[in-house]
Design an enzyme around this catalytic site. Structure first.
Site, PDB file in Angstrom:
ATOM      1  N   GLU A  51       0.629  -1.085   0.089  1.00 56.51           N
ATOM      2  CA  GLU A  51       0.064  -0.087   0.135  1.00 56.51           C
ATOM      3  C   GLU A  51       0.829   1.300  -0.064  1.00 56.51           C
ATOM      4  O   GLU A  51       1.804   1.259   0.794  1.00 56.51           O
ATOM      5  CB  GLU A  51      -0.982  -0.129   1.347  1.00 56.51           C
ATOM      6  CG  GLU A  51      -1.894   1.208   1.309  1.00 56.51           C
ATOM      7  CD  GLU A  51      -2.640   1.233   2.630  1.00 56.51           C
ATOM      8  OE1 GLU A  51      -2.609   0.384   3.559  1.00 56.51           O
ATOM      9  OE2 GLU A  51      -3.833   1.881   2.572  1.00 56.51           O
ATOM     10  N   LYS A 124      -9.529   2.028  -2.572  1.00 62.69           N
ATOM     11  CA  LYS A 124      -9.988   1.611  -0.932  1.00 62.69           C
ATOM     12  C   LYS A 124     -11.314   2.103  -0.845  1.00 62.69           C
ATOM     13  O   LYS A 124     -11.356   3.440  -0.695  1.00 62.69           O
ATOM     14  CB  LYS A 124      -8.764   2.256  -0.089  1.00 62.69           C
ATOM     15  CG  LYS A 124      -8.915   1.798   1.158  1.00 62.69           C
ATOM     16  CD  LYS A 124      -7.622   2.259   2.035  1.00 62.69           C
ATOM     17  CE  LYS A 124      -7.437   1.589   3.295  1.00 62.69           C
ATOM     18  NZ  LYS A 124      -6.291   2.065   4.060  1.00 62.69           N
ATOM     19  N   CYS A 165      -5.629  -3.013   2.306  1.00 59.57           N
ATOM     20  CA  CYS A 165      -5.542  -2.933   3.863  1.00 59.57           C
ATOM     21  C   CYS A 165      -6.976  -2.941   4.785  1.00 59.57           C
ATOM     22  O   CYS A 165      -7.326  -3.903   4.903  1.00 59.57           O
ATOM     23  CB  CYS A 165      -4.739  -1.690   4.027  1.00 59.57           C
ATOM     24  SG  CYS A 165      -3.686  -1.947   5.911  1.00 59.57           S
TER      25      CYS A 165
HETATM   26  N1  LIG Z   1      -3.546   1.223   6.095  1.00 63.23           N
HETATM   27  C1  LIG Z   1      -4.442   0.794   6.744  1.00 63.23           C
HETATM   28  O1  LIG Z   1      -5.633   0.621   6.304  1.00 63.23           O
HETATM   29  C2  LIG Z   1      -4.246   0.284   7.983  1.00 63.23           C
HETATM   30  C3  LIG Z   1      -5.199  -0.862   8.634  1.00 63.23           C
HETATM   31  C4  LIG Z   1      -4.892  -1.230   9.967  1.00 63.23           C
HETATM   32  O2  LIG Z   1      -3.775  -0.936  10.610  1.00 63.23           O
HETATM   33  C5  LIG Z   1      -5.864  -1.813  10.535  1.00 63.23           C
HETATM   34  O3  LIG Z   1      -5.611  -2.236  11.764  1.00 63.23           O
HETATM   35  O4  LIG Z   1      -7.113  -2.284  10.080  1.00 63.23           O
END
Ligand SMILES: NC(=O)CCC(=O)C(=O)O
Length: 285
Positions: A51, A124, A165
């Protein structure tokens, strides 16, 4: 029965030391490691970056680093050339995207085929807005807009689902792609040293077990000198829920073979894919 993964393929996970202020240095480093991956393991067919690999992961940096997703934009052109040069499918991590029509900024993964053509992109959908006292506070929504689609893409070997993510915390995206026939759910990601130890592996295993597919998570390497401490531990989980490869915390490339038989045999043994009761799942929302 047609196979959801047409043949065995090797995937390379590029756990990149990225996030430097210099965008072209981030791109060059990604290019160097992709070259290394295909040189060291020449049968690599699929490569995944982390990411926000071309910019610092920070809410005040998304807009200044954002670019329009078009063939001539710097990151798109760079990734397209690498994909075509090495004839790989490239899930280009994610980059900040500027939509010129709306002036909104998204966190977007662009995916290329072996000819370097864009086969799709995922914005996202679930923004990383969390606040854990004495842990971590982050608010992507200060500068990003969430995408509004689940993404399933056709590749040479079958379909893949793409999320980014925090999207992995929402099982619906993986479920949609799996129902459409994806053999893997791929998440360029950047968990952190607070939530990573809690949930990273559990979530990857859950998405695989829910859907009997491969789950692929790719993180940046950890850098304790940056403001955001990425967790590392890029991994591949097989359709049975076993972690078949896991990186450490530093810059590293790890590989895994994805096998049609692993999906088929496990689905035969525990046939949840044919036992679903869609007749009783109607009023979930
Ligand atoms: N960059 C993100 O979206 C981090 C997501 C994350 O750390 C989580 O715990 O969920």
């Amino acid at each position: 029965m047609s196979k959801i993964l047409s043949q065995k393929i090797k995937v390379a996970l590029i756990q990149l030391a990225c996030g430097k202020p210099d965008k072209s240095a981030n791109l060059q480093r990604a290019g160097t490691l992709i070259e290394k991956a295909v040189k060291d393991e020449p049968d690599t067919k699929l490569v995944v970056l982390p990411e926000c690999f071309n910019a610092p992961y920070a809410t005040d940096k998304f807009r200044p680093y954002a670019e329009v997703i078009e063939p001539e934009s710097i990151s798109v052109k760079y990734l397209s050339n690498i994909a075509s040069k090495h004839k790989i499918i490239l899930v280009g991590g994610s980059i900040p995207e500027l939509d010129p029509k709306t002036d909104k900024v998204y966190n977007t993964s662009v995916v290329f085929n072996e000819k370097g053509e864009i086969i799709g992109k995922h914005r996202k959908a679930h923004l990383f807005d969390i606040d854990i006292p004495n842990g971590i506070t982050f608010k992507e929504s200060l500068s990003l807009t969430g995408g509004d689609e689940a993404t399933t893409l056709d590749t040479t070997y079958g379909k893949i689902g793409v999320g980014i993510c925090y999207d992995m915390r929402f099982p619906e995206l993986a479920m949609i792609s799996a129902r459409k026939g994806a053999f893997a759910m791929i998440y360029p990601a950047a968990f952190n040293t607070v939530t990573g130890p809690m949930h990273w592996k559990l979530l990857a295993r859950a998405r695989s077990i829910d859907n009997q597919i491969y789950t692929i998570l790719v993180s940046p390497a950890r850098n304790m000198n940056s403001d955001y401490h990425a967790y590392g531990h890029s991994m591949v989980v097989n359709p049975r829920g076993d972690v078949i490869v896991e990186a450490g915390e530093g810059e590293e490339i790890v590989y895994a073979d994805l096998e049609p038989e692993a999906i088929e045999q496990f689905r035969m043994g525990i046939p949840i894919t044919t036992q679903r009761r869609f007749d009783i799942y109607k009023n979930v929302a």
